[in-house]
Write an enzyme that holds these catalytic residues in place. Structure first.
Site, PDB file in Angstrom:
ATOM      1  N   GLU A 172      -8.655   6.122  -1.288  1.00  0.00           N
ATOM      2  CA  GLU A 172      -7.608   6.035  -0.277  1.00  0.00           C
ATOM      3  C   GLU A 172      -7.425   7.340   0.476  1.00  0.00           C
ATOM      4  O   GLU A 172      -7.812   8.410   0.023  1.00  0.00           O
ATOM      5  CB  GLU A 172      -6.295   5.553  -0.882  1.00  0.00           C
ATOM      6  CG  GLU A 172      -5.861   6.215  -2.152  1.00  0.00           C
ATOM      7  CD  GLU A 172      -4.651   5.500  -2.730  1.00  0.00           C
ATOM      8  OE1 GLU A 172      -4.821   4.723  -3.670  1.00  0.00           O
ATOM      9  OE2 GLU A 172      -3.537   5.717  -2.230  1.00  0.00           O
ATOM     10  N   CYS A 221      -4.900  13.213   4.810  1.00  0.00           N
ATOM     11  CA  CYS A 221      -5.064  13.561   3.399  1.00  0.00           C
ATOM     12  C   CYS A 221      -6.295  12.809   2.887  1.00  0.00           C
ATOM     13  O   CYS A 221      -6.357  11.589   2.957  1.00  0.00           O
ATOM     14  CB  CYS A 221      -3.789  13.138   2.669  1.00  0.00           C
ATOM     15  SG  CYS A 221      -3.884  13.308   0.900  1.00  0.00           S
ATOM     16  N   CYS A 238     -10.469  10.767 -11.140  1.00  0.00           N
ATOM     17  CA  CYS A 238     -10.287  12.199 -11.396  1.00  0.00           C
ATOM     18  C   CYS A 238     -10.295  12.395 -12.907  1.00  0.00           C
ATOM     19  O   CYS A 238      -9.858  11.519 -13.645  1.00  0.00           O
ATOM     20  CB  CYS A 238      -8.932  12.644 -10.828  1.00  0.00           C
ATOM     21  SG  CYS A 238      -8.571  14.395 -11.035  1.00  0.00           S
ATOM     22  N   CYS A 248      -3.633  14.593 -15.189  1.00  0.00           N
ATOM     23  CA  CYS A 248      -2.207  14.921 -15.013  1.00  0.00           C
ATOM     24  C   CYS A 248      -1.377  13.655 -15.303  1.00  0.00           C
ATOM     25  O   CYS A 248      -1.675  12.581 -14.786  1.00  0.00           O
ATOM     26  CB  CYS A 248      -1.938  15.425 -13.592  1.00  0.00           C
ATOM     27  SG  CYS A 248      -2.883  16.895 -13.165  1.00  0.00           S
ATOM     28  N   CYS A 283       0.188  11.386 -12.426  1.00  0.00           N
ATOM     29  CA  CYS A 283      -0.644  11.020 -11.277  1.00  0.00           C
ATOM     30  C   CYS A 283      -1.400   9.718 -11.509  1.00  0.00           C
ATOM     31  O   CYS A 283      -2.038   9.528 -12.548  1.00  0.00           O
ATOM     32  CB  CYS A 283      -1.624  12.166 -10.995  1.00  0.00           C
ATOM     33  SG  CYS A 283      -2.744  11.820  -9.636  1.00  0.00           S
ATOM     34  N   CYS A 316      -0.141   9.431  -4.750  1.00  0.00           N
ATOM     35  CA  CYS A 316      -1.557   9.475  -5.099  1.00  0.00           C
ATOM     36  C   CYS A 316      -2.057   8.275  -5.913  1.00  0.00           C
ATOM     37  O   CYS A 316      -1.584   8.024  -7.013  1.00  0.00           O
ATOM     38  CB  CYS A 316      -1.635  10.696  -6.006  1.00  0.00           C
ATOM     39  SG  CYS A 316      -2.949  11.779  -5.826  1.00  0.00           S
TER      40      CYS A 316
HETATM   41  N1  SAH Z   1      -6.327  17.480  -7.847  1.00  0.00           N
HETATM   42  C1  SAH Z   1      -5.686  18.188  -6.791  1.00  0.00           C
HETATM   43  C2  SAH Z   1      -5.462  17.390  -5.522  1.00  0.00           C
HETATM   44  C3  SAH Z   1      -5.056  15.961  -5.657  1.00  0.00           C
HETATM   45  S1  SAH Z   1      -3.395  15.649  -6.152  1.00  0.00           S
HETATM   46  C4  SAH Z   1      -4.384  18.803  -7.283  1.00  0.00           C
HETATM   47  O1  SAH Z   1      -4.045  18.625  -8.451  1.00  0.00           O
HETATM   48  O2  SAH Z   1      -3.743  19.515  -6.533  1.00  0.00           O
HETATM   49  C5  SAH Z   1      -2.440  16.170  -4.762  1.00  0.00           C
HETATM   50  C6  SAH Z   1      -1.027  16.595  -5.089  1.00  0.00           C
HETATM   51  O3  SAH Z   1      -0.220  15.448  -5.408  1.00  0.00           O
HETATM   52  C7  SAH Z   1      -0.937  17.538  -6.275  1.00  0.00           C
HETATM   53  O4  SAH Z   1       0.008  18.547  -6.023  1.00  0.00           O
HETATM   54  C8  SAH Z   1      -0.455  16.603  -7.363  1.00  0.00           C
HETATM   55  O5  SAH Z   1       0.099  17.307  -8.427  1.00  0.00           O
HETATM   56  C9  SAH Z   1       0.513  15.712  -6.582  1.00  0.00           C
HETATM   57  N2  SAH Z   1       0.879  14.460  -7.230  1.00  0.00           N
HETATM   58  C10 SAH Z   1       0.101  13.615  -7.920  1.00  0.00           C
HETATM   59  N3  SAH Z   1       0.820  12.561  -8.378  1.00  0.00           N
HETATM   60  C11 SAH Z   1       2.075  12.748  -7.941  1.00  0.00           C
HETATM   61  C12 SAH Z   1       3.284  12.020  -8.084  1.00  0.00           C
HETATM   62  N4  SAH Z   1       3.328  10.886  -8.780  1.00  0.00           N
HETATM   63  N5  SAH Z   1       4.388  12.519  -7.501  1.00  0.00           N
HETATM   64  C13 SAH Z   1       4.351  13.675  -6.791  1.00  0.00           C
HETATM   65  N6  SAH Z   1       3.254  14.415  -6.623  1.00  0.00           N
HETATM   66  C14 SAH Z   1       2.127  13.963  -7.195  1.00  0.00           C
END
Ligand code: SAH
Length: 354
Positions: free
Chosen positions: A93, A106, A113, A117, A120, A340
């Site tokens: 996406e 974006c 991935c 995290c 996410c 995300c």
């Molecule tokens: N892997 C990279 C880029 C992809 S995630 C990274 O970790 O930065 C992009 C951003 O979205 C990151 O800051 C991530 O922590 C955030 N993100 C992911 N899931 C999220 C959620 N459920 N709520 C808010 N931010 C989120």
């Protein structure tokens, strides 16, 4: 699956080799490169190239790599979320946000991935594969064409953020090649300062990036002011400490002159208390950086929730009072599965792909 290579994966120098192999003069490579970077999807459109050469190219390569499977536009703010189908049936996406300073896209850098995290959605099924430079370019060209065709003829994609699914520094070489290609003056010519790379903090590759002579904006997904808490929500926290990350960020700033942004997603009762706000202020107090706070986007069966508006304001004001440059990220596209990986998950649930 069509196994022809994607010509968008190649640099100008690589296209020069292809052209030479075909017994054609070198200047053809520039013509082809320019056409590709206007977003053409067929060799037939390259009308300054001979018919014969176009046919030969068409027999050997494809142009593109992604096609629009679904597009949702937010009624609230015009944010457009694209689900793109890749040639091998995988889905990624990408989001286009209509900011006042120009459309910002974006992009995804991987299918899935492996960073894990906890908050996410993109990492739930682990890493499927890396995206190629051409698949990243194709996301931009496809969305750019769509934006220019349908919405805003004068303003295409002006800014790129690598914040879609995937960890860009875990697909380092392809991401660097993509950035060179999208920055190329013969192509989209997107300035380095209009490109942001977001990472969960792969320290050795942050240092490597600082040496690329590519002064893009670095965004660090910090989300916690200490190792104990960070490890609970981000497994990568066990590999690199918060201090290693801050040191690498300072180094990046020193080498590139680009101010680093720290992302901090507020999760109720987890990292959004006054204690964490003071700890974060202390950690970043003497660093000329920027903090971007966003209330977490709760994901399906995820355990993290947004706090109240007051708790968000309180967190921000503690940082501000400590002299930290802080903004609250606008929550765009909440009606179209903003966070995300969420759109892809809901799509896959409703329409199983065979
Ligand atoms: N892997 C990279 C880029 C992809 S995630 C990274 O970790 O930065 C992009 C951003 O979205 C990151 O800051 C991530 O922590 C955030 N993100 C992911 N899931 C999220 C959620 N459920 N709520 C808010 N931010 C989120």
């Amino acid at each position: 699956m069509d196994i022809k290579p994607n010509i968008l994966d190649y640099s100008l120098v690589e296209i020069e080799h292809i052209v030479k192999d075909m017994g054609q003069p070198a200047f053809r490579a520039k013509q082809i490169f320019k056409w590709l970077h206007t977003g053409v999807t067929s060799f037939k459109d390259m009308n300054n190239i001979s018919q014969h050469m176009r046919q030969e190219l068409d027999g050997r390569f494809i142009i593109g790599g992604v096609e629009i499977l679904q597009k949702l536009v937010s009624k609230n703010d015009g944010t457009a979320k694209y689900l793109f189908l890749l040639r091998d049936g995988n889905i990624i996406e990408s989001v286009v946000m209509p900011y006042s300073y120009g459309n910002t896209q974006c992009l995804s850098t991987q299918v899935g991935c492996r960073m894990g995290c906890r908050f996410c959605a993109s990492t739930r099924e682990g890493l499927v594969r890396n995206l190629t430079p051409g698949e990243m370019l194709s996301q931009v060209f496809t969305a750019n064409k769509d934006v220019l065709d349908k919405e805003d003829r004068d303003r295409g994609i002006k800014n790129i953020v690598l914040m879609g699914s995937g960890e860009p520094l875990d697909n380092y070489d392809n991401v660097i090649k993509f950035i060179h290609l999208i920055h190329d003056p013969m192509g989209m010519n997107i300035s380095y300062r209009n490109i942001t790379l977001s990472t969960c903090g792969l320290v050795p590759n942050i240092i490597k990036l600082a040496h690329e002579d590519m002064p893009i904006t670095l965004s660090l997904s910090l989300h916690a002011p200490n190792d104990e808490l960070r490890r609970k929500i981000m497994p990568i926290g066990s590999k690199y400490s918060v201090h290693d990350i801050i040191d690498a960020s300072r180094y990046y700033f020193k080498e590139t002159g680009r101010r680093v942004t720290f992302e901090y997603a507020l999760m109720e009762g987890v990292n959004d208390g006054e204690k964490e706000a003071f700890e974060l202020s202390k950690l970043l107090g003497d660093f000329d950086c920027h903090v971007n706070v966003i209330p977490v986007n709760p994901i399906e069966d995820g355990m993290y929730r947004k706090g109240s508006r007051e708790s968000v304001e309180r967190f921000i004001s503690i940082l501000r009072r400590s002299g930290i440059n802080v903004t609250k990220r606008r929550e765009l596209g909440s009606d179209i599965n903003g966070a995300c990986g969420q759109l892809k998950r809901s799509y896959l649930k409703s329409k199983p792909i065979t």
